[in-house]
Design a protein around this motif. Structure first.
Motif, mmCIF file in Angstrom:
data_model
loop_
_atom_site.group_PDB
_atom_site.id
_atom_site.type_symbol
_atom_site.label_atom_id
_atom_site.label_comp_id
_atom_site.label_asym_id
_atom_site.label_seq_id
_atom_site.Cartn_x
_atom_site.Cartn_y
_atom_site.Cartn_z
ATOM 1 N N HIS A 82 0.831 -1.213 0.000
ATOM 2 C CA HIS A 82 0.000 0.000 0.000
ATOM 3 C C HIS A 82 0.862 1.259 0.000
ATOM 4 O O HIS A 82 0.460 2.298 -0.519
ATOM 5 N N LEU A 83 2.090 1.166 0.546
ATOM 6 C CA LEU A 83 2.979 2.327 0.553
ATOM 7 C C LEU A 83 3.592 2.575 -0.828
ATOM 8 O O LEU A 83 3.937 3.702 -1.171
ATOM 9 N N LEU A 84 3.708 1.506 -1.614
ATOM 10 C CA LEU A 84 4.345 1.621 -2.924
ATOM 11 C C LEU A 84 3.444 2.275 -3.966
ATOM 12 O O LEU A 84 3.875 2.515 -5.093
ATOM 13 N N LYS A 85 2.212 2.569 -3.598
ATOM 14 C CA LYS A 85 1.326 3.275 -4.525
ATOM 15 C C LYS A 85 1.770 4.720 -4.718
ATOM 16 O O LYS A 85 1.403 5.361 -5.700
ATOM 17 N N ALA A 86 2.542 5.232 -3.760
ATOM 18 C CA ALA A 86 3.016 6.620 -3.829
ATOM 19 C C ALA A 86 4.311 6.691 -4.631
ATOM 20 O O ALA A 86 5.279 5.982 -4.334
ATOM 21 N N TYR A 87 4.328 7.556 -5.645
ATOM 22 C CA TYR A 87 5.522 7.687 -6.481
ATOM 23 C C TYR A 87 6.733 8.117 -5.655
ATOM 24 O O TYR A 87 7.848 7.627 -5.862
ATOM 25 N N LYS B 280 10.460 6.368 -5.690
ATOM 26 C CA LYS B 280 11.669 7.113 -6.034
ATOM 27 C C LYS B 280 12.686 7.053 -4.894
ATOM 28 O O LYS B 280 13.884 6.809 -5.126
ATOM 29 N N ALA B 281 12.218 7.255 -3.672
ATOM 30 C CA ALA B 281 13.123 7.237 -2.519
ATOM 31 C C ALA B 281 13.760 5.857 -2.343
ATOM 32 O O ALA B 281 14.934 5.744 -1.971
ATOM 33 N N LEU B 282 12.992 4.807 -2.609
ATOM 34 C CA LEU B 282 13.537 3.452 -2.508
ATOM 35 C C LEU B 282 14.626 3.216 -3.551
ATOM 36 O O LEU B 282 15.702 2.682 -3.242
ATOM 37 N N VAL B 283 14.371 3.608 -4.786
ATOM 38 C CA VAL B 283 15.352 3.385 -5.853
ATOM 39 C C VAL B 283 16.637 4.161 -5.583
ATOM 40 O O VAL B 283 17.740 3.653 -5.827
ATOM 41 N N LEU B 284 16.517 5.369 -5.065
ATOM 42 C CA LEU B 284 17.685 6.228 -4.873
ATOM 43 C C LEU B 284 18.465 5.922 -3.595
ATOM 44 O O LEU B 284 19.578 6.421 -3.426
ATOM 45 N N HIS B 285 17.886 5.109 -2.700
ATOM 46 C CA HIS B 285 18.587 4.838 -1.441
ATOM 47 C C HIS B 285 19.744 3.870 -1.673
ATOM 48 O O HIS B 285 19.581 2.847 -2.332
ATOM 49 N N PRO B 286 20.926 4.173 -1.133
ATOM 50 C CA PRO B 286 22.098 3.322 -1.396
ATOM 51 C C PRO B 286 22.001 1.916 -0.804
ATOM 52 O O PRO B 286 22.739 1.023 -1.224
#
Length: 260
Positions: free
Chosen positions: A65-70, A74-80
């Protein structure tokens, strides 16, 4: 807060959340990440912490349900510390300029950057000219090289000045058999690239390079490179004979220029 003192899902982060986030102890971060009332805005704030462990990020990514938010994606992809498989899965959902941001992020996984570049290159044919101009100015090197090879007149001067464009990208574009003559001309006139020895050699190999440009470059080419150019099929036969004569002239004079 509702009447029972519980925060509604989706509510803005409260003072307690902000205080515990600033505290940043492993226990606090774990409790915040595992909170059943964690909302999208809080997730983004959590992921802004570069010390958030990968195991907690994995738990967050499992809450669909949290992944519905863009912003969360984006924050997940950019996190090291986001696990590689999660980042790769979400990469295809990123907007154009966020993909660009990822490719230019220091410390991002090389595989992730490469995949982002490939997505950008795959989108190029459908992009409007304005977007291409933006990428020509700020895009990563591989994307700049692909734009150079496309050869749009309004893009050429911008992409050749792109700080991320390397000699390897220029050479790859020039090696294409059906490169537009305006690309060849733009490279041959560019203040930086026209002075590169390897670029000049590639331009000599290009059938669409003007004769005047080729003749201007020849005195600087080494005999070794001239000999390679005289192999059958590389340059037109009449020019090949001219190169053979130039080689003989050099050998007689004992003159051998050195590549820079």
């Amino acid at each position: 807060m509702n009447k029972m003192g519980e925060r509604k899902e989706g509510a803005a982060p409260g003072a307690e959340f902000g205080e515990r986030l600033r505290e940043g102890s492993p226990e606090s971060l774990r409790e915040l990440a595992q909170s059943p009332t964690l909302n999208e805005e809080e997730v983004v704030l959590l992921l802004a912490r570069k010390d958030l462990p990968g195991e907690l990020i994995e738990e967050i990514a499992a809450r669909k349900h949290l992944l519905k938010a863009y912003a969360v994606k984006k924050a997940l992809v950019l996190h090291p510390h986001t696990p590689r498989i999660i980042s790769l899965r979400m990469l295809r959902d990123l907007y154009l300029m966020d993909l660009v941001q990822l490719t230019l992020t220091p410390g991002a996984l090389a595989e992730l950057k490469r995949n982002a570049e490939e997505q950008l290159i795959a989108r190029l044919p459908q992009l409007p000219l304005g977007r291409k101009i933006t990428l020509a100015r700020r895009g990563p090197g591989r994307v700049a090289g692909a734009l150079l090879a496309e050869g749009h007149a309004q893009v050429l001067s911008l992409v050749l000045d792109n700080a991320n464009l390397t000699e390897a990208h220029v050479l790859k574009a020039l090696s294409r058999p059906k490169i537009a003559p305006r690309v060849v001309e733009a490279v041959s006139r560019h203040e930086k690239w026209s002075h590169s020895y390897n670029v000049r050699l590639a331009l000599v190999r290009q059938p669409s390079t003007t004769l005047s440009t080729v003749l201007a470059y020849l005195p600087e080419l080494t005999v070794s490179d001239l000999k390679e150019l005289t192999a059958p099929g590389i340059v037109p036969e009449n020019f090949r004979r001219y190169l053979q004569a130039e080689i003989q002239r050099r050998l007689r004079k004992g003159k051998e220029p050195h590549a820079e």
